[in-house]
Design an enzyme around this catalytic site. Structure first.
Site, PDB file in Angstrom:
ATOM      1  N   ARG A  53       0.851  -1.190   0.000  1.00  0.00           N
ATOM      2  CA  ARG A  53       0.000   0.000   0.000  1.00  0.00           C
ATOM      3  C   ARG A  53       0.882   1.233   0.000  1.00  0.00           C
ATOM      4  O   ARG A  53       1.891   1.277   0.703  1.00  0.00           O
ATOM      5  CB  ARG A  53      -0.869   0.065   1.248  1.00  0.00           C
ATOM      6  CG  ARG A  53      -1.517  -1.241   1.653  1.00  0.00           C
ATOM      7  CD  ARG A  53      -2.338  -1.061   2.916  1.00  0.00           C
ATOM      8  NE  ARG A  53      -3.295  -0.008   2.765  1.00  0.00           N
ATOM      9  CZ  ARG A  53      -4.608  -0.190   2.631  1.00  0.00           C
ATOM     10  NH1 ARG A  53      -5.109  -1.388   2.640  1.00  0.00           N
ATOM     11  NH2 ARG A  53      -5.421   0.829   2.494  1.00  0.00           N
ATOM     12  N   ASP A  68     -13.268  -4.008  14.092  1.00  0.00           N
ATOM     13  CA  ASP A  68     -12.363  -5.113  13.764  1.00  0.00           C
ATOM     14  C   ASP A  68     -12.173  -6.079  14.932  1.00  0.00           C
ATOM     15  O   ASP A  68     -11.834  -7.241  14.721  1.00  0.00           O
ATOM     16  CB  ASP A  68     -10.981  -4.574  13.352  1.00  0.00           C
ATOM     17  CG  ASP A  68     -10.992  -3.997  11.947  1.00  0.00           C
ATOM     18  OD1 ASP A  68     -12.034  -4.094  11.266  1.00  0.00           O
ATOM     19  OD2 ASP A  68      -9.949  -3.440  11.535  1.00  0.00           O
ATOM     20  N   ALA A  83     -14.490  -0.414   7.543  1.00  0.00           N
ATOM     21  CA  ALA A  83     -14.653   0.809   8.331  1.00  0.00           C
ATOM     22  C   ALA A  83     -16.132   1.175   8.463  1.00  0.00           C
ATOM     23  O   ALA A  83     -16.586   1.607   9.528  1.00  0.00           O
ATOM     24  CB  ALA A  83     -13.874   1.943   7.675  1.00  0.00           C
TER      25      ALA A  83
HETATM   26  C1  LIG Z   1      -2.711   2.582  12.379  1.00  0.00           C
HETATM   27  C2  LIG Z   1      -3.803   2.075  11.523  1.00  0.00           C
HETATM   28  C3  LIG Z   1      -3.831   2.411  10.170  1.00  0.00           C
HETATM   29  C4  LIG Z   1      -4.839   1.931   9.358  1.00  0.00           C
HETATM   30  N1  LIG Z   1      -4.840   2.285   8.040  1.00  0.00           N
HETATM   31  C5  LIG Z   1      -5.842   1.873   7.248  1.00  0.00           C
HETATM   32  C6  LIG Z   1      -5.877   2.253   5.884  1.00  0.00           C
HETATM   33  O1  LIG Z   1      -5.023   2.971   5.399  1.00  0.00           O
HETATM   34  N2  LIG Z   1      -6.890   1.793   5.106  1.00  0.00           N
HETATM   35  C7  LIG Z   1      -7.871   0.983   5.605  1.00  0.00           C
HETATM   36  O2  LIG Z   1      -8.784   0.605   4.863  1.00  0.00           O
HETATM   37  N3  LIG Z   1      -7.873   0.617   6.903  1.00  0.00           N
HETATM   38  C8  LIG Z   1      -6.878   1.029   7.732  1.00  0.00           C
HETATM   39  N4  LIG Z   1      -6.854   0.641   9.041  1.00  0.00           N
HETATM   40  C9  LIG Z   1      -7.892  -0.271   9.533  1.00  0.00           C
HETATM   41  C10 LIG Z   1      -9.200   0.428   9.660  1.00  0.00           C
HETATM   42  O3  LIG Z   1      -9.068   1.640  10.337  1.00  0.00           O
HETATM   43  C11 LIG Z   1     -10.135  -0.510  10.369  1.00  0.00           C
HETATM   44  O4  LIG Z   1     -10.178  -1.733   9.653  1.00  0.00           O
HETATM   45  C12 LIG Z   1     -11.571  -0.041  10.434  1.00  0.00           C
HETATM   46  O5  LIG Z   1     -11.691   1.335  10.356  1.00  0.00           O
HETATM   47  C13 LIG Z   1     -12.223  -0.555  11.712  1.00  0.00           C
HETATM   48  O6  LIG Z   1     -11.786   0.250  12.765  1.00  0.00           O
HETATM   49  P1  LIG Z   1     -11.707  -0.170  14.278  1.00  0.00           P
HETATM   50  O7  LIG Z   1     -12.038   1.072  15.031  1.00  0.00           O
HETATM   51  O8  LIG Z   1     -12.491  -1.375  14.539  1.00  0.00           O
HETATM   52  O9  LIG Z   1     -10.199  -0.584  14.494  1.00  0.00           O
HETATM   53  P2  LIG Z   1      -8.783   0.267  14.383  1.00  0.00           P
HETATM   54  O10 LIG Z   1      -8.944   1.297  13.353  1.00  0.00           O
HETATM   55  O11 LIG Z   1      -7.792  -0.768  14.225  1.00  0.00           O
HETATM   56  O12 LIG Z   1      -8.703   0.956  15.800  1.00  0.00           O
HETATM   57  C14 LIG Z   1      -8.403   0.266  16.997  1.00  0.00           C
HETATM   58  C15 LIG Z   1      -7.835   1.249  17.989  1.00  0.00           C
HETATM   59  O13 LIG Z   1      -7.731   0.624  19.270  1.00  0.00           O
HETATM   60  C16 LIG Z   1      -6.521   0.975  19.875  1.00  0.00           C
HETATM   61  N5  LIG Z   1      -6.185  -0.064  20.855  1.00  0.00           N
HETATM   62  C17 LIG Z   1      -5.860  -1.353  20.601  1.00  0.00           C
HETATM   63  N6  LIG Z   1      -5.669  -2.037  21.749  1.00  0.00           N
HETATM   64  C18 LIG Z   1      -5.897  -1.152  22.752  1.00  0.00           C
HETATM   65  C19 LIG Z   1      -5.851  -1.259  24.176  1.00  0.00           C
HETATM   66  N7  LIG Z   1      -5.567  -2.424  24.781  1.00  0.00           N
HETATM   67  N8  LIG Z   1      -6.113  -0.165  24.905  1.00  0.00           N
HETATM   68  C20 LIG Z   1      -6.441   1.014  24.300  1.00  0.00           C
HETATM   69  N9  LIG Z   1      -6.481   1.177  22.959  1.00  0.00           N
HETATM   70  C21 LIG Z   1      -6.225   0.103  22.192  1.00  0.00           C
HETATM   71  C22 LIG Z   1      -5.565   1.071  18.695  1.00  0.00           C
HETATM   72  O14 LIG Z   1      -4.426   1.843  19.012  1.00  0.00           O
HETATM   73  C23 LIG Z   1      -6.440   1.736  17.632  1.00  0.00           C
HETATM   74  O15 LIG Z   1      -6.401   3.122  17.701  1.00  0.00           O
HETATM   75  C24 LIG Z   1      -5.858   1.094   9.895  1.00  0.00           C
HETATM   76  C25 LIG Z   1      -5.839   0.750  11.260  1.00  0.00           C
HETATM   77  C26 LIG Z   1      -4.832   1.245  12.080  1.00  0.00           C
HETATM   78  C27 LIG Z   1      -4.828   0.893  13.542  1.00  0.00           C
END
Ligand SMILES: Cc1cc2nc3c(=O)[nH]c(=O)nc-3n(C[C@H](O)[C@H](O)[C@H](O)COP(=O)(O)OP(=O)(O)OC[C@H]3O[C@@H](n4cnc5c(N)ncnc54)[C@H](O)[C@@H]3O)c2cc1C
Length: 425
Positions: A186, A306, A319
């Site tokens: 990517r 996720d 997302a």
């Molecule tokens: C750094 C990063 C970059 C990404 N880039 C892309 C991209 O470019 N394109 C794309 O399609 N998807 C990307 N994704 C994935 C995408 O954001 C997710 O698949 C989707 O948006 C679902 O989001 P989510 O909130 O479930 O999980 P995530 O977006 O993974 O967020 C999870 C959050 O929980 C936090 N966390 C984890 N464990 C703990 C804990 N024990 N205590 C406190 N906080 C914790 C993490 O730091 C993170 O901020 C990325 C994810 C991350 C973490």
């Protein structure tokens, strides 16, 4: 709203799109919200991320957010498909789905910042550097242990991503990811270098955003330009058996990326070769089977995003579904009220689970439609490579849906207290 979340203390883990959406939606209904994020600071991480019209609707419901996102997002009227040798196959127009509402595709870090600021403006307390190390629940409360402190609330919504710790308390065991057999190179970069080469200069066009997918046996390469021809993002999904941990920051190699498209058209090589080495990420796609449940035994801790259901990128819904989780959880809590939190959490799972499972499956079918295609057939029938665009996924108002089905869902759970999300699992 005749009931609200007033008096509820909601603890949220993870400031991704699941956590931020849940925080915003609970806070706007009057809950006290504390959001714990493990990272010490908010950073512009990631590259292109896609939000379908189903989550675009959520952004549009937050004052000022869609307006702030619009100028930084990709705007094209369709996606051009080409075969690996650059033969034009067809164009998939988005015109037919305009009435479903706006989609938003842009840099994850930039969109994340806008949503983050919106959460702060509503009074969400975001605690950075707060990695949750433990979860607990009783009949009357749930909580987390952070930096040695034990913090309780009425409910914990865990959006802690693909490597979720919360999954362990929910499942009672540690859930290990499997290799999906694929990885994605990517990149997100400026278009200065592309502009210098006649073969790629079209990607720096300030008047139109381009979106092109080149397809080949078990590989696909998609390029999108945005921000008036100044930014370009590409993804290259390919077979990969390496057992490497999923990470958004693992550096990629330009030479290795070119090797995966060895016999492809020169334009593809030119785009990859113009990518600065430090702008390339090698993201190993892991896979997890659907979880048997997303909620804890006492129904006060729920997984979202996720953490509950990792998506393959080819669903283009990861997302969006994480945002739908956040909205759904907040409305269930609003409708149940402080006295009935476990009821809200059970209803959240029952409402979300079947929809998510079906949507997750589209990631596999879309990928296989491209990767397993017979290219002689595809050249004769180019329309077969178009992405199925399902109205039931994209033309969906998740907030309205929860208000519509909440009462009947709760009734069904009262009749069948042992209900399991998917008895086949
Ligand atoms: C750094 C990063 C970059 C990404 N880039 C892309 C991209 O470019 N394109 C794309 O399609 N998807 C990307 N994704 C994935 C995408 O954001 C997710 O698949 C989707 O948006 C679902 O989001 P989510 O909130 O479930 O999980 P995530 O977006 O993974 O967020 C999870 C959050 O929980 C936090 N966390 C984890 N464990 C703990 C804990 N024990 N205590 C406190 N906080 C914790 C993490 O730091 C993170 O901020 C990325 C994810 C991350 C973490």
């Amino acid at each position: 709203m005749d009931k609200t979340c007033e008096g509820l203390k909601v603890l949220i883990v993870g400031a991704g799109f699941a956590g931020l959406t849940a925080a915003i939606e609970c806070r706007k209904r009057g809950a006290t919200v504390i959001l714990f994020e493990g990272n010490k600071e908010r950073r512009q991480l990631g590259d292109i991320i896609s939000f379908g019209s189903n989550s675009g609707r959520i952004f549009r419901s937050w004052p000022g957010v869609a307006e702030a996102m619009d100028p930084i997002c990709h705007h094209s009227s369709g996606l051009d498909f080409r075969a690996f040798d650059d033969t034009f196959l067809c164009r998939q127009s988005w015109e037919v789905e305009e009435s479903w509402g706006k989609r938003f595709n842009g840099h994850r870090g930039e969109i994340h910042e806008i949503v983050w600021n919106h959460a702060l403006s509503l009074g969400v307390e975001i605690r950075l550097g707060s990695k949750v190390l433990e979860y607990f629940e009783t009949d009357s409360e749930a909580g987390v242990v952070v930096n040695g402190e034990r913090i309780s609330g009425d409910v914990v919504l865990a959006g802690d991503g693909v490597r979720s710790l919360a999954r362990t308390i929910v499942l009672g065991f540690e859930d290990k990811p499997k290799s999906s057999g694929y990885a994605v190179y990517r990149a997100w970069m400026g278009t200065e270098e592309l502009k210098k080469d006649p073969a790629t200069a079209w990607l720096a066009d300030p008047t139109v955003d381009h979106h092109v997918a080149w397809l080949g046996p078990d590989v696909h390469f998609i390029v999108a330009t945005l921000q008036k021809g100044t930014a370009c993002s590409w993804v290259l999904t390919h077979k990969d058996d390496a057992d490497v941990e999923e990470s958004w920051s693992a550096p990629g190699s330009v030479d290795e990326a070119v090797k995966t498209v060895k016999d492809w058209a020169p334009v593809v090589h030119s785009i990859i070769r113009k990518t600065p080495q430090d702008k390339l990420v090698d993201w190993k796609l892991v896979f997890r089977d659907p979880l048997p449940t997303w909620i804890s035994p006492k129904c006060r801790i729920a997984l979202m995003g996720d953490a509950a259901h990792p998506f393959l990128p080819t669903s283009i819904q990861g997302a969006s579904q994480s945002m739908e989780d956040g909205v759904t959880a907040a409305i269930c809590l609003e409708l149940a009220g402080k006295k009935n939190v476990p009821e809200a959490i059970r209803a959240y799972q029952k409402i979300r689970y079947p929809r998510v499972l079906e949507t997750q499956r589209t990631g596999v079918t879309n990928r296989d439609n491209w990767h397993k295609a017979d290219f002689d057939y595809v050249k004769k029938h180019p329309e077969t490579v178009k992405l199925p665009r399902h109205a039931w996924i994209l033309n969906f108002d998740c907030a309205k849906h929860v208000y519509d089905v909440y009462e009947e869902t709760v009734e069904s759970l009262r009749r069948d207290p042992d209900w399991k999300p998917d008895p086949r699992l």
